[in-house]
Motif scaffolding. Structure first.
Motif, PDB file in Angstrom:
ATOM      1  N   GLY A   1       0.810  -1.209   0.000  1.00 14.99           N
ATOM      2  CA  GLY A   1       0.000   0.000   0.000  1.00 14.99           C
ATOM      3  C   GLY A   1       0.848   1.267   0.000  1.00 14.99           C
ATOM      4  N   PRO A   2       0.232   2.408  -0.247  1.00 11.79           N
ATOM      5  CA  PRO A   2       0.992   3.651  -0.441  1.00 11.79           C
ATOM      6  C   PRO A   2       1.759   4.116   0.787  1.00 11.79           C
ATOM      7  N   TRP A   3       1.265   3.825   1.989  1.00 13.56           N
ATOM      8  CA  TRP A   3       1.923   4.364   3.180  1.00 13.56           C
ATOM      9  C   TRP A   3       3.088   3.506   3.631  1.00 13.56           C
ATOM     10  N   THR A   4       2.958   2.194   3.535  1.00 15.80           N
ATOM     11  CA  THR A   4       4.109   1.335   3.815  1.00 15.80           C
ATOM     12  C   THR A   4       5.183   1.545   2.761  1.00 15.80           C
ATOM     13  N   LEU A   5       4.757   1.751   1.509  1.00 16.25           N
ATOM     14  CA  LEU A   5       5.720   2.007   0.436  1.00 16.25           C
ATOM     15  C   LEU A   5       6.440   3.343   0.668  1.00 16.25           C
ATOM     16  N   ALA A   6       5.697   4.357   1.107  1.00 17.02           N
ATOM     17  CA  ALA A   6       6.299   5.671   1.375  1.00 17.02           C
ATOM     18  C   ALA A   6       7.275   5.618   2.543  1.00 17.02           C
ATOM     19  N   ALA A   7       7.029   4.702   3.481  1.00 17.84           N
ATOM     20  CA  ALA A   7       7.944   4.546   4.619  1.00 17.84           C
ATOM     21  C   ALA A   7       9.188   3.759   4.245  1.00 17.84           C
ATOM     22  N   ALA A   8       9.096   2.912   3.202  1.00 22.66           N
ATOM     23  CA  ALA A   8      10.215   2.042   2.831  1.00 22.66           C
ATOM     24  C   ALA A   8      11.097   2.615   1.729  1.00 22.66           C
ATOM     25  N   LEU A   9      10.524   3.408   0.832  1.00 22.44           N
ATOM     26  CA  LEU A   9      11.261   3.925  -0.317  1.00 22.44           C
ATOM     27  C   LEU A   9      11.972   5.226   0.045  1.00 22.44           C
ATOM     28  N   GLU A  10      13.244   5.325  -0.331  1.00 21.23           N
ATOM     29  CA  GLU A  10      14.031   6.512  -0.032  1.00 21.23           C
ATOM     30  C   GLU A  10      14.039   7.490  -1.205  1.00 21.23           C
ATOM     31  N   LEU A  11      14.012   8.756  -0.870  1.00 22.50           N
ATOM     32  CA  LEU A  11      14.268   9.801  -1.852  1.00 22.50           C
ATOM     33  C   LEU A  11      15.769   9.842  -2.156  1.00 22.50           C
ATOM     34  N   ARG A  12      16.165  10.666  -3.083  1.00 18.63           N
ATOM     35  CA  ARG A  12      17.585  10.733  -3.451  1.00 18.63           C
ATOM     36  C   ARG A  12      18.471  11.194  -2.296  1.00 18.63           C
ATOM     37  N   ASN A  13      17.894  11.939  -1.334  1.00 18.14           N
ATOM     38  CA  ASN A  13      18.677  12.401  -0.187  1.00 18.14           C
ATOM     39  C   ASN A  13      18.757  11.364   0.926  1.00 18.14           C
ATOM     40  N   GLY A  14      18.164  10.195   0.706  1.00 20.62           N
ATOM     41  CA  GLY A  14      18.238   9.129   1.695  1.00 20.62           C
ATOM     42  C   GLY A  14      17.098   9.093   2.686  1.00 20.62           C
ATOM     43  N   GLU A  15      16.297  10.161   2.730  1.00 17.23           N
ATOM     44  CA  GLU A  15      15.135  10.159   3.628  1.00 17.23           C
ATOM     45  C   GLU A  15      13.964   9.440   2.957  1.00 17.23           C
ATOM     46  N   ALA A  16      13.039   8.954   3.771  1.00 14.52           N
ATOM     47  CA  ALA A  16      11.883   8.241   3.248  1.00 14.52           C
ATOM     48  C   ALA A  16      10.974   9.186   2.464  1.00 14.52           C
ATOM     49  N   VAL A  17      10.331   8.645   1.447  1.00 15.30           N
ATOM     50  CA  VAL A  17       9.319   9.413   0.708  1.00 15.30           C
ATOM     51  C   VAL A  17       8.305  10.013   1.677  1.00 15.30           C
ATOM     52  N   LEU A  18       8.059   9.323   2.788  1.00 13.48           N
ATOM     53  CA  LEU A  18       7.101   9.797   3.791  1.00 13.48           C
ATOM     54  C   LEU A  18       7.410  11.204   4.273  1.00 13.48           C
ATOM     55  N   SER A  19       8.677  11.622   4.179  1.00 11.99           N
ATOM     56  CA  SER A  19       9.077  12.945   4.667  1.00 11.99           C
ATOM     57  C   SER A  19       8.599  14.077   3.777  1.00 11.99           C
ATOM     58  N   ASP A  20       8.114  13.773   2.574  1.00 14.00           N
ATOM     59  CA  ASP A  20       7.745  14.792   1.594  1.00 14.00           C
ATOM     60  C   ASP A  20       6.306  14.564   1.131  1.00 14.00           C
ATOM     61  N   PRO A  21       5.353  15.381   1.584  1.00 17.51           N
ATOM     62  CA  PRO A  21       3.945  15.178   1.206  1.00 17.51           C
ATOM     63  C   PRO A  21       3.717  15.141  -0.302  1.00 17.51           C
TER      64      PRO A  21
END
Length: 335
Positions: free
Chosen positions: A116-136
């Motif tokens: 689902g989108p929220w577990t995926l957002a917690a697991a996938l990193e942005l290019r800066n290494g932080e989780a996608v979850l950090s960026d709405p």
């Protein structure tokens, strides 16, 4: 496989699997799943094959115009599809080929899984290494890409297995941690702020759309009420993690027609009790909630507590068979 409509349960089978299976042989996994669940098979995952065969990697391979690759820290957003994306898509194709082979002529419910989108957002990193979850904004883009990819995936499954009534399972084991602001940053010294619950619910609702969807979590404190408002037709959970504080939400879900996918069979090698013993807790829950025992069979689907990737092949086969006999026990002796 042949249709057994007399055992179909208002379009649901009495028992099914959660997702992953041990080993790396797609045909053997397809044979086991379809042979065990003649009325509710599922598309398996085989994470032992490596990155891209795991549930996160498989789902990232479904994304449209959004790509990822493996870093030592996990999956990270990429500019273009690379080896890891190609591998994920290749393994999915192999698994679909095997499932198609073993479901010739099948009609009835068939479950597929995606993160689902929220577990995926917690697991996938942005290019800066932080989780996608950090960026709405990145969360919205990810949910949109996932929705488009799932539409194509569902269409492919329906094309390959035209008699299937496809059920979508969204795996959201990190959802509760997301809601409670417990997902840690890359440094580990802080946590990401919890998104607004209405935003979480809205993203799930848009992804579920018109599809018959089950949301799975093998974590404690599953947000039953939120998932029901988001449109989930079923909630899949580890039955052992329930507490009495879940009673009210579960009772409302059952009375509202939500199907409970009760994970009562251990997902790693363990001694299996008799089938009646495996579902005794479900019967006790029904009595505690004051629900009609006659509604048990039409309200509950029996499953393992979680995926079976960590089990031995022999135990996985035994666990799936046990789900079927436990569901039969529940239907035959609801009191």
């Amino acid at each position: 496989m042949t249709e057994k409509s007399e055992t179909h349960n208002a379009g649901w089978g009495p028992a099914t699997g959660v997702g992953s299976m041990p080993g790396g042989d797609a045909r053997e996994a397809a044979r086991t799943v379809t042979g065990s669940f003649e009325t509710f098979p599922h598309l398996f995952e085989l994470p032992a094959r490596g990155p891209g065969a795991d549930m996160i990697g498989r789902t990232l391979g479904l994304l449209v115009e959004m790509y990822a690759h493996v870093e030592p820290s996990g999956w990270r957003v990429s500019d273009r599809p690379g080896r890891d994306t190609r591998r994920a898509r290749s393994w999915l194709g192999e698994d679909l080929d095997a499932l198609e082979e073993f479901t010739q002529g099948y009609t009835g419910p068939l479950k597929i899984q995606a993160v689902g989108p929220w577990t995926l957002a917690a697991a996938l990193e942005l290019r800066n290494g932080e989780a996608v979850l950090s960026d709405p904004g990145a969360c919205r883009d990810l949910a949109g890409s996932l929705a488009e990819g799932l539409r194509a995936h569902l269409a492919e499954v329906r094309r390959r297995i035209p008699g299937a009534d496809v059920v979508l399972q969204l795996d959201e084991p990190s959802l509760t941690a997301v809601l409670l602001g417990r997902i840690r940053s890359a440094s580990g010294y802080r946590v990401h702020r919890a998104p607004d619950r209405q935003i979480v619910e809205s993203a799930l609702r848009e992804l579920i759309g018109e599809e018959r969807t089950v949301v799975h979590s093998c974590a404690p404190d599953v947000p039953f009420a939120l998932l029901r408002r988001a449109g989930a037709a079923g909630v899949s959970f580890d039955f052992e993690l329930l507490t009495e504080r879940d009673d009210e939400a579960i009772g409302e879900a059952v009375e509202g027609g939500t199907r409970l996918f009760a994970g009562v069979v251990p997902s790693t090698d363990a001694a299996l009790s008799d089938p009646a013993g495996s579902v005794m807790g479900v019967r006790k829950l029904w009595r505690r909630l004051g629900l009609n025992p006659g509604t048990l069979a039409e309200s509950v689907v029996i499953t393992p507590s979680c995926g079976l990737a960590g089990a031995s092949p022999a135990y996985a086969r035994a666990a799936l068979a046990h789900c079927v006999t436990a569901a039969r026990s529940l239907a035959d002796n609801p009191e």
